[in-house]
Design a protein around this motif. Structure first.
Motif, PDB file in Angstrom:
ATOM      1  N   GLN A  34      -6.278 -22.031  -7.043  1.00  0.00           N
ATOM      2  CA  GLN A  34      -6.280 -20.787  -7.763  1.00  0.00           C
ATOM      3  C   GLN A  34      -6.264 -21.553  -9.391  1.00  0.00           C
ATOM      4  O   GLN A  34      -4.816 -22.060  -9.975  1.00  0.00           O
ATOM      5  N   SER A  35      -7.150 -21.752 -10.109  1.00  0.00           N
ATOM      6  CA  SER A  35      -7.261 -21.954 -11.387  1.00  0.00           C
ATOM      7  C   SER A  35      -5.998 -20.760 -12.451  1.00  0.00           C
ATOM      8  O   SER A  35      -6.283 -19.793 -12.332  1.00  0.00           O
ATOM      9  N   LEU A  36      -4.267 -21.800 -12.786  1.00  0.00           N
ATOM     10  CA  LEU A  36      -3.940 -20.206 -13.531  1.00  0.00           C
ATOM     11  C   LEU A  36      -3.778 -20.231 -15.405  1.00  0.00           C
ATOM     12  O   LEU A  36      -3.722 -21.470 -15.338  1.00  0.00           O
ATOM     13  N   SER A  37      -3.130 -19.198 -15.902  1.00  0.00           N
ATOM     14  CA  SER A  37      -3.012 -19.276 -17.039  1.00  0.00           C
ATOM     15  C   SER A  37      -1.695 -18.763 -17.167  1.00  0.00           C
ATOM     16  O   SER A  37      -0.751 -17.743 -16.619  1.00  0.00           O
ATOM     17  N   VAL A  38      -1.052 -18.941 -17.820  1.00  0.00           N
ATOM     18  CA  VAL A  38       0.346 -18.575 -18.402  1.00  0.00           C
ATOM     19  C   VAL A  38       0.971 -18.335 -19.604  1.00  0.00           C
ATOM     20  O   VAL A  38       0.818 -19.423 -20.542  1.00  0.00           O
ATOM     21  N   ARG A  39       0.606 -16.891 -19.798  1.00  0.00           N
ATOM     22  CA  ARG A  39       1.966 -15.921 -21.311  1.00  0.00           C
ATOM     23  C   ARG A  39       2.806 -15.660 -20.985  1.00  0.00           C
ATOM     24  O   ARG A  39       3.593 -15.695 -20.224  1.00  0.00           O
ATOM     25  N   MET A  40       3.321 -15.128 -22.438  1.00  0.00           N
ATOM     26  CA  MET A  40       4.604 -15.176 -22.826  1.00  0.00           C
ATOM     27  C   MET A  40       4.116 -14.409 -23.792  1.00  0.00           C
ATOM     28  O   MET A  40       3.494 -14.141 -25.235  1.00  0.00           O
ATOM     29  N   GLY A  41       5.580 -13.047 -23.616  1.00  0.00           N
ATOM     30  CA  GLY A  41       5.440 -11.930 -24.587  1.00  0.00           C
ATOM     31  C   GLY A  41       6.327 -11.482 -24.923  1.00  0.00           C
ATOM     32  O   GLY A  41       7.327 -11.613 -24.451  1.00  0.00           O
ATOM     33  N   SER A  42       6.108 -10.249 -25.675  1.00  0.00           N
ATOM     34  CA  SER A  42       7.937  -9.890 -26.015  1.00  0.00           C
ATOM     35  C   SER A  42       8.016  -8.910 -24.501  1.00  0.00           C
ATOM     36  O   SER A  42       7.536  -8.427 -23.504  1.00  0.00           O
ATOM     37  N   TYR A  43       9.553  -8.866 -24.522  1.00  0.00           N
ATOM     38  CA  TYR A  43      10.140  -8.191 -23.211  1.00  0.00           C
ATOM     39  C   TYR A  43       9.985  -6.770 -23.818  1.00  0.00           C
ATOM     40  O   TYR A  43       9.190  -6.078 -24.068  1.00  0.00           O
ATOM     41  N   GLY A  44       9.471  -6.505 -22.338  1.00  0.00           N
ATOM     42  CA  GLY A  44       9.171  -4.850 -21.734  1.00  0.00           C
ATOM     43  C   GLY A  44       7.330  -4.983 -21.406  1.00  0.00           C
ATOM     44  O   GLY A  44       7.000  -4.010 -21.162  1.00  0.00           O
ATOM     45  N   THR A  45       6.620  -5.977 -22.508  1.00  0.00           N
ATOM     46  CA  THR A  45       5.459  -6.028 -21.925  1.00  0.00           C
ATOM     47  C   THR A  45       4.467  -6.992 -20.903  1.00  0.00           C
ATOM     48  O   THR A  45       3.342  -6.452 -20.297  1.00  0.00           O
ATOM     49  N   ASP A  46       5.593  -7.079 -19.866  1.00  0.00           N
ATOM     50  CA  ASP A  46       5.094  -8.364 -18.995  1.00  0.00           C
ATOM     51  C   ASP A  46       4.691  -9.169 -19.220  1.00  0.00           C
ATOM     52  O   ASP A  46       3.535  -9.436 -18.396  1.00  0.00           O
ATOM     53  N   ALA A  47       4.385  -9.717 -20.513  1.00  0.00           N
ATOM     54  CA  ALA A  47       3.492 -10.521 -21.486  1.00  0.00           C
ATOM     55  C   ALA A  47       2.389 -10.323 -21.175  1.00  0.00           C
ATOM     56  O   ALA A  47       1.339 -11.375 -20.889  1.00  0.00           O
ATOM     57  N   ASN A  48       1.670  -9.380 -20.565  1.00  0.00           N
ATOM     58  CA  ASN A  48       0.288  -8.559 -20.614  1.00  0.00           C
ATOM     59  C   ASN A  48      -0.445  -8.943 -21.628  1.00  0.00           C
ATOM     60  O   ASN A  48       0.337  -8.308 -23.174  1.00  0.00           O
ATOM     61  N   SER A  49      -1.203  -9.598 -22.433  1.00  0.00           N
ATOM     62  CA  SER A  49      -2.522 -10.298 -23.496  1.00  0.00           C
ATOM     63  C   SER A  49      -0.667 -10.703 -24.319  1.00  0.00           C
ATOM     64  O   SER A  49      -1.199 -10.865 -25.016  1.00  0.00           O
ATOM     65  N   GLY A  50       0.101 -11.525 -24.008  1.00  0.00           N
ATOM     66  CA  GLY A  50       1.301 -13.092 -24.467  1.00  0.00           C
ATOM     67  C   GLY A  50       0.181 -13.377 -24.659  1.00  0.00           C
ATOM     68  O   GLY A  50      -1.169 -14.100 -24.398  1.00  0.00           O
ATOM     69  N   THR A  51       0.940 -14.755 -25.537  1.00  0.00           N
ATOM     70  CA  THR A  51       0.155 -16.169 -26.201  1.00  0.00           C
ATOM     71  C   THR A  51       0.336 -16.647 -24.993  1.00  0.00           C
ATOM     72  O   THR A  51       0.926 -17.093 -23.932  1.00  0.00           O
ATOM     73  N   VAL A  52      -1.221 -17.510 -24.870  1.00  0.00           N
ATOM     74  CA  VAL A  52      -1.336 -18.647 -22.969  1.00  0.00           C
ATOM     75  C   VAL A  52      -0.129 -20.110 -24.291  1.00  0.00           C
ATOM     76  O   VAL A  52      -0.248 -20.523 -25.438  1.00  0.00           O
ATOM     77  N   VAL A  53       0.894 -19.800 -23.170  1.00  0.00           N
ATOM     78  CA  VAL A  53       1.584 -21.518 -23.167  1.00  0.00           C
ATOM     79  C   VAL A  53       1.390 -22.426 -22.645  1.00  0.00           C
ATOM     80  O   VAL A  53       1.508 -23.373 -22.476  1.00  0.00           O
ATOM     81  N   GLY A  54       0.538 -22.096 -21.537  1.00  0.00           N
ATOM     82  CA  GLY A  54       0.098 -23.291 -20.293  1.00  0.00           C
ATOM     83  C   GLY A  54      -1.145 -22.783 -19.372  1.00  0.00           C
ATOM     84  O   GLY A  54      -1.112 -21.986 -19.708  1.00  0.00           O
ATOM     85  N   ILE A  97       7.749 -13.418 -19.417  1.00  0.00           N
ATOM     86  CA  ILE A  97       7.009 -14.441 -19.194  1.00  0.00           C
ATOM     87  C   ILE A  97       5.674 -14.015 -17.618  1.00  0.00           C
ATOM     88  O   ILE A  97       5.609 -13.118 -17.296  1.00  0.00           O
ATOM     89  N   ARG A  98       3.984 -14.397 -17.538  1.00  0.00           N
ATOM     90  CA  ARG A  98       3.064 -13.956 -16.871  1.00  0.00           C
ATOM     91  C   ARG A  98       2.836 -15.251 -16.385  1.00  0.00           C
ATOM     92  O   ARG A  98       1.519 -15.869 -17.134  1.00  0.00           O
ATOM     93  N   VAL A  99       2.364 -15.344 -15.523  1.00  0.00           N
ATOM     94  CA  VAL A  99       1.067 -16.381 -14.565  1.00  0.00           C
ATOM     95  C   VAL A  99       0.539 -15.138 -14.275  1.00  0.00           C
ATOM     96  O   VAL A  99       0.678 -15.096 -12.968  1.00  0.00           O
ATOM     97  N   GLU A 100      -0.916 -15.919 -14.229  1.00  0.00           N
ATOM     98  CA  GLU A 100      -1.591 -15.482 -13.839  1.00  0.00           C
ATOM     99  C   GLU A 100      -3.532 -16.001 -13.188  1.00  0.00           C
ATOM    100  O   GLU A 100      -3.415 -17.002 -13.731  1.00  0.00           O
ATOM    101  N   THR A 101      -3.924 -15.286 -12.542  1.00  0.00           N
ATOM    102  CA  THR A 101      -5.385 -16.608 -11.951  1.00  0.00           C
ATOM    103  C   THR A 101      -6.334 -16.152 -13.547  1.00  0.00           C
ATOM    104  O   THR A 101      -5.712 -15.235 -14.012  1.00  0.00           O
ATOM    105  N   THR A 102      -7.109 -17.293 -12.954  1.00  0.00           N
ATOM    106  CA  THR A 102      -7.993 -17.096 -14.445  1.00  0.00           C
ATOM    107  C   THR A 102      -8.563 -15.732 -14.678  1.00  0.00           C
ATOM    108  O   THR A 102      -9.475 -15.777 -15.474  1.00  0.00           O
ATOM    109  N   SER A 103      -8.841 -14.883 -13.118  1.00  0.00           N
ATOM    110  CA  SER A 103      -9.810 -13.711 -13.070  1.00  0.00           C
ATOM    111  C   SER A 103      -8.740 -12.870 -13.379  1.00  0.00           C
ATOM    112  O   SER A 103      -9.879 -11.574 -13.760  1.00  0.00           O
ATOM    113  N   GLY A 104      -7.447 -12.791 -13.004  1.00  0.00           N
ATOM    114  CA  GLY A 104      -6.521 -11.921 -13.719  1.00  0.00           C
ATOM    115  C   GLY A 104      -6.379 -11.209 -12.299  1.00  0.00           C
ATOM    116  O   GLY A 104      -5.161 -10.163 -12.905  1.00  0.00           O
ATOM    117  N   TYR A 105      -6.960 -11.361 -10.948  1.00  0.00           N
ATOM    118  CA  TYR A 105      -6.698 -10.522 -10.305  1.00  0.00           C
ATOM    119  C   TYR A 105      -5.500 -11.004  -9.206  1.00  0.00           C
ATOM    120  O   TYR A 105      -4.936  -9.662  -9.033  1.00  0.00           O
TER     121      TYR A 105
END
Length: 108
Positions: free
Chosen positions: A39-59, A87-95
């Motif tokens: 799976q292709s993955l996207s890594v995000r970071m965000g403010s604590y308590g947000t689960d990094a949902n819609s956070g900044t893509v860092v890799g 921090i959040r790691v998700e497939t590019t589909s977000g599923y």
């Protein structure tokens, strides 16, 4: 501390993000496990308590044949000085996704 979405039909395995090392305001190293393979993955970071949902893509990356990987990602400038970071790691589909958080302090 790790929390994640169940993978339907996988026998209950869930993607897990484990924090390995933190260099304050610079970078974080993680282990990611239980992702579906190839799976292709996207890594995000965000403010604590947000689960990094819609956070900044860092890799980005790929889960490979095992669905597990280790990597180091930079802490974005918008989060420098934050006490805790999500921090959040998700497939590019977000599923499929896994998330965690860490204290922004040196762990070495």
């Amino acid at each position: 501390m790790p929390v994640a979405l169940s993978i339907p039909g996988s026998g209950g395995s869930v993607p897990v993000i484990t924090i390995i090392d933190v260099a304050q305001d610079l970078q974080v190293t993680i282990d990611a496990t239980n992702f579906p393979s190839g799976q292709s993955l996207s890594v995000r970071m965000g403010s604590y308590g947000t689960d990094a949902n819609s956070g900044t893509v860092v890799g980005s990356g790929n889960s490979g044949t095992s669905g597990c990987f280790s990597a180091t990602y930079p802490i974005p400038s918008s989060l420098v000085g934050s006490a805790k970071i999500a921090i959040r790691v998700e497939t590019t589909s977000g599923y499929y996704y896994g998330y965690n958080w860490f204290y922004n302090t040196n762990t070495r």
